[in-house]
Design an enzyme around this catalytic site. Structure first.
Site, PDB file in Angstrom:
ATOM      1  N   HIS A  19     -16.054  30.423 -26.403  1.00  0.00           N
ATOM      2  CA  HIS A  19     -16.536  31.667 -25.629  1.00  0.00           C
ATOM      3  C   HIS A  19     -15.808  31.839 -24.439  1.00  0.00           C
ATOM      4  O   HIS A  19     -14.817  31.017 -24.023  1.00  0.00           O
ATOM      5  CB  HIS A  19     -17.938  31.502 -25.169  1.00  0.00           C
ATOM      6  CG  HIS A  19     -18.288  30.411 -24.229  1.00  0.00           C
ATOM      7  ND1 HIS A  19     -18.846  29.348 -24.639  1.00  0.00           N
ATOM      8  CD2 HIS A  19     -18.264  30.320 -22.891  1.00  0.00           C
ATOM      9  CE1 HIS A  19     -19.067  28.451 -23.613  1.00  0.00           C
ATOM     10  NE2 HIS A  19     -18.722  28.936 -22.487  1.00  0.00           N
ATOM     11  N   GLU A  55     -27.994  32.717 -18.356  1.00  0.00           N
ATOM     12  CA  GLU A  55     -26.753  33.509 -19.060  1.00  0.00           C
ATOM     13  C   GLU A  55     -27.196  33.685 -20.603  1.00  0.00           C
ATOM     14  O   GLU A  55     -28.416  33.205 -21.054  1.00  0.00           O
ATOM     15  CB  GLU A  55     -25.701  32.074 -19.263  1.00  0.00           C
ATOM     16  CG  GLU A  55     -26.503  30.781 -19.789  1.00  0.00           C
ATOM     17  CD  GLU A  55     -26.149  30.563 -21.133  1.00  0.00           C
ATOM     18  OE1 GLU A  55     -25.826  31.286 -21.905  1.00  0.00           O
ATOM     19  OE2 GLU A  55     -26.317  29.161 -21.501  1.00  0.00           O
ATOM     20  N   GLN A  72     -19.740  34.915 -23.092  1.00  0.00           N
ATOM     21  CA  GLN A  72     -20.996  34.333 -22.376  1.00  0.00           C
ATOM     22  C   GLN A  72     -21.050  34.940 -21.075  1.00  0.00           C
ATOM     23  O   GLN A  72     -20.162  35.233 -20.185  1.00  0.00           O
ATOM     24  CB  GLN A  72     -20.761  32.787 -22.141  1.00  0.00           C
ATOM     25  CG  GLN A  72     -21.842  32.204 -21.407  1.00  0.00           C
ATOM     26  CD  GLN A  72     -21.517  30.678 -21.328  1.00  0.00           C
ATOM     27  OE1 GLN A  72     -20.415  30.350 -20.903  1.00  0.00           O
ATOM     28  NE2 GLN A  72     -22.496  29.827 -21.552  1.00  0.00           N
ATOM     29  N   HIS A  96     -14.133  31.985 -16.756  1.00  0.00           N
ATOM     30  CA  HIS A  96     -13.584  30.670 -17.593  1.00  0.00           C
ATOM     31  C   HIS A  96     -13.603  30.932 -19.000  1.00  0.00           C
ATOM     32  O   HIS A  96     -13.992  31.805 -19.729  1.00  0.00           O
ATOM     33  CB  HIS A  96     -14.653  29.463 -17.485  1.00  0.00           C
ATOM     34  CG  HIS A  96     -15.987  29.324 -18.213  1.00  0.00           C
ATOM     35  ND1 HIS A  96     -17.100  29.885 -17.440  1.00  0.00           N
ATOM     36  CD2 HIS A  96     -16.427  29.156 -19.436  1.00  0.00           C
ATOM     37  CE1 HIS A  96     -18.058  29.971 -18.348  1.00  0.00           C
ATOM     38  NE2 HIS A  96     -17.754  29.206 -19.325  1.00  0.00           N
ATOM     39  N   GLU A 146     -13.318  25.068 -20.297  1.00  0.00           N
ATOM     40  CA  GLU A 146     -14.395  24.518 -20.580  1.00  0.00           C
ATOM     41  C   GLU A 146     -14.354  23.873 -22.045  1.00  0.00           C
ATOM     42  O   GLU A 146     -13.845  24.640 -22.848  1.00  0.00           O
ATOM     43  CB  GLU A 146     -15.774  25.076 -20.646  1.00  0.00           C
ATOM     44  CG  GLU A 146     -17.196  24.450 -21.096  1.00  0.00           C
ATOM     45  CD  GLU A 146     -18.163  25.442 -21.242  1.00  0.00           C
ATOM     46  OE1 GLU A 146     -18.053  26.638 -20.477  1.00  0.00           O
ATOM     47  OE2 GLU A 146     -19.266  25.344 -22.000  1.00  0.00           O
TER      48      GLU A 146
HETATM   49  C1  V0V Z   1     -12.604  28.277  -8.447  1.00  0.00           C
HETATM   50  N1  V0V Z   1     -11.330  28.448  -8.517  1.00  0.00           N
HETATM   51  C2  V0V Z   1     -11.217  29.230  -9.732  1.00  0.00           C
HETATM   52  C3  V0V Z   1     -12.326  29.071 -10.339  1.00  0.00           C
HETATM   53  N2  V0V Z   1     -13.373  28.943  -9.397  1.00  0.00           N
HETATM   54  N3  V0V Z   1      -9.924  29.489 -10.339  1.00  0.00           N
HETATM   55  C4  V0V Z   1     -10.183  30.019 -11.586  1.00  0.00           C
HETATM   56  N4  V0V Z   1     -11.340  30.357 -12.251  1.00  0.00           N
HETATM   57  C5  V0V Z   1     -12.465  29.995 -11.656  1.00  0.00           C
HETATM   58  N5  V0V Z   1     -13.420  30.243 -12.139  1.00  0.00           N
HETATM   59  C6  V0V Z   1     -10.294  28.180  -7.571  1.00  0.00           C
HETATM   60  C7  V0V Z   1     -10.681  28.818  -6.241  1.00  0.00           C
HETATM   61  O1  V0V Z   1     -10.061  30.186  -6.217  1.00  0.00           O
HETATM   62  C8  V0V Z   1     -10.065  27.804  -5.416  1.00  0.00           C
HETATM   63  O2  V0V Z   1      -8.791  28.065  -5.064  1.00  0.00           O
HETATM   64  C9  V0V Z   1     -10.316  26.458  -5.978  1.00  0.00           C
HETATM   65  O3  V0V Z   1     -10.504  26.498  -7.342  1.00  0.00           O
HETATM   66  C10 V0V Z   1     -11.294  25.777  -5.313  1.00  0.00           C
HETATM   67  O4  V0V Z   1     -12.607  26.473  -5.755  1.00  0.00           O
HETATM   68  P1  V0V Z   1     -13.949  26.284  -4.588  1.00  0.00           P
HETATM   69  O5  V0V Z   1     -14.955  27.361  -5.158  1.00  0.00           O
HETATM   70  O6  V0V Z   1     -13.347  26.696  -3.279  1.00  0.00           O
HETATM   71  O7  V0V Z   1     -14.197  24.945  -4.761  1.00  0.00           O
HETATM   72  P2  V0V Z   1     -14.845  23.897  -5.564  1.00  0.00           P
HETATM   73  O8  V0V Z   1     -14.073  22.831  -5.802  1.00  0.00           O
HETATM   74  O9  V0V Z   1     -16.308  23.822  -4.944  1.00  0.00           O
HETATM   75  O10 V0V Z   1     -15.146  24.665  -7.026  1.00  0.00           O
HETATM   76  C11 V0V Z   1     -14.237  24.958  -7.990  1.00  0.00           C
HETATM   77  C12 V0V Z   1     -14.809  24.337  -9.531  1.00  0.00           C
HETATM   78  C13 V0V Z   1     -16.167  24.557  -9.557  1.00  0.00           C
HETATM   79  C14 V0V Z   1     -13.977  24.826 -10.439  1.00  0.00           C
HETATM   80  C15 V0V Z   1     -14.342  22.827  -9.344  1.00  0.00           C
HETATM   81  O11 V0V Z   1     -16.619  25.915  -9.597  1.00  0.00           O
HETATM   82  C16 V0V Z   1     -16.956  23.865 -10.853  1.00  0.00           C
HETATM   83  O12 V0V Z   1     -16.955  22.549 -10.651  1.00  0.00           O
HETATM   84  N6  V0V Z   1     -16.897  24.476 -11.925  1.00  0.00           N
HETATM   85  C17 V0V Z   1     -17.284  24.096 -13.073  1.00  0.00           C
HETATM   86  C18 V0V Z   1     -19.088  24.492 -13.548  1.00  0.00           C
HETATM   87  C19 V0V Z   1     -19.269  25.997 -13.650  1.00  0.00           C
HETATM   88  O13 V0V Z   1     -18.414  26.633 -13.264  1.00  0.00           O
HETATM   89  N7  V0V Z   1     -20.405  26.213 -14.205  1.00  0.00           N
HETATM   90  C20 V0V Z   1     -20.662  27.564 -14.468  1.00  0.00           C
HETATM   91  C21 V0V Z   1     -20.620  27.948 -15.787  1.00  0.00           C
HETATM   92  P3  V0V Z   1      -8.008  28.091  -3.705  1.00  0.00           P
HETATM   93  O14 V0V Z   1      -8.508  29.065  -2.923  1.00  0.00           O
HETATM   94  O15 V0V Z   1      -7.857  26.704  -3.236  1.00  0.00           O
HETATM   95  O16 V0V Z   1      -6.436  28.434  -4.253  1.00  0.00           O
HETATM   96  S1  V0V Z   1     -21.837  27.218 -16.732  1.00  0.00           S
HETATM   97  C22 V0V Z   1     -21.543  27.325 -18.316  1.00  0.00           C
HETATM   98  O17 V0V Z   1     -20.119  27.914 -18.723  1.00  0.00           O
HETATM   99  C23 V0V Z   1     -22.393  26.944 -19.451  1.00  0.00           C
HETATM  100  C24 V0V Z   1     -23.777  26.304 -19.144  1.00  0.00           C
HETATM  101  C25 V0V Z   1     -22.021  26.836 -20.912  1.00  0.00           C
HETATM  102  O18 V0V Z   1     -21.260  27.370 -21.081  1.00  0.00           O
HETATM  103  O19 V0V Z   1     -22.904  26.205 -21.681  1.00  0.00           O
HETATM  104 CO    CO Z   2     -19.251  28.203 -20.453  1.00  0.00          CO
END
Ligand code: V0V
Ligand code: CO
Length: 152
Positions: A19, A55, A72, A96, A146
């Site tokens: 997705h 979602e 998604q 993502h 992911e």
């Molecule tokens: C953050 N950054 C991204 C980003 N989110 N870059 C590209 N795409 C994204 N989606 C960049 C952000 O601009 C910062 O860059 C740096 O990463 C740190 O971001 P932050 O938000 O300040 O810091 P963190 O470390 O608190 O969070 C970032 C991460 C976090 C990626 C670690 O969002 C995470 O753990 N994501 C994984 C979980 C998730 O996204 N769940 C929702 C979807 P600079 O400013 O330092 O350059 S759930 C899902 O998909 C499900 C349930 C499913 O598929 O079934």
């Molecule tokens: Co997802």
């Protein structure tokens, strides 16, 4: 020579695009846009409290391994969630990519050995009881990535 089938696909075990995750502020309005504009229908909808999202999975196409490819749509359920932070910083848009694998733990281990930060030490619960792991966007050319193993 054995008659066993030769495994196919890349060394990572990733075999398809599962997705594309899209951050949105209003899930129902986004669902309606995808239905009205493209004719995509919701196959599954849920709230994932751990990830802080409401979602919907919109089916785009099936695949020959029994899986499928989805859009998604992700609406945040709380202000400190990853999708809420993303919306605040970037507005609505692509959040993502998710690749499908038959074994998410093995794929994550292999990819981690290549120097990419794996954000989840153990797979977490994803949509429709799938098992998911995220890779750090800063190690993936700016793309939050992911890995997903579907439940069937
Ligand atoms: C953050 N950054 C991204 C980003 N989110 N870059 C590209 N795409 C994204 N989606 C960049 C952000 O601009 C910062 O860059 C740096 O990463 C740190 O971001 P932050 O938000 O300040 O810091 P963190 O470390 O608190 O969070 C970032 C991460 C976090 C990626 C670690 O969002 C995470 O753990 N994501 C994984 C979980 C998730 O996204 N769940 C929702 C979807 P600079 O400013 O330092 O350059 S759930 C899902 O998909 C499900 C349930 C499913 O598929 O079934
Ligand atoms: Co997802």
């Amino acid at each position: 020579m054995s008659d066993a089938p030769v495994p196919t696909g890349p060394f990572s075990g990733l075999t398809r695009l599962d997705h594309v995750g899209i951050a949105c502020r209003d899930l129902d309005a986004s669902i309606e846009f995808y239905r009205r504009t493209y004719g995509f229908e919701v196959e599954h909808q849920e709230v994932n409290e751990e990830q802080g999202v409401r979602e919907a999975m919109l089916l785009v196409n099936g695949t020959d391994d029994g899986g499928a490819t989805y859009i998604q749509l992700l609406e945040p359920t709380r202000d400190d969630s990853p999708v809420a932070k993303f919306l605040e910083r970037n507005g609505e848009g692509v959040h993502h990519l998710a690749f499908g694998t038959a074994d998410v733990a093995a794929s994550a281990e292999g990819i981690g050995e290549r120097g990419v930060r794996v954000l989840d030490a153990e797979p977490r619960v994803g949509t429709a009881d799938s098992r998911i792991v995220f890779l750090h966007p800063k190690d993936c050319g700016g793309v939050l990535t992911e890995l997903v193993q579907s439940s069937q």
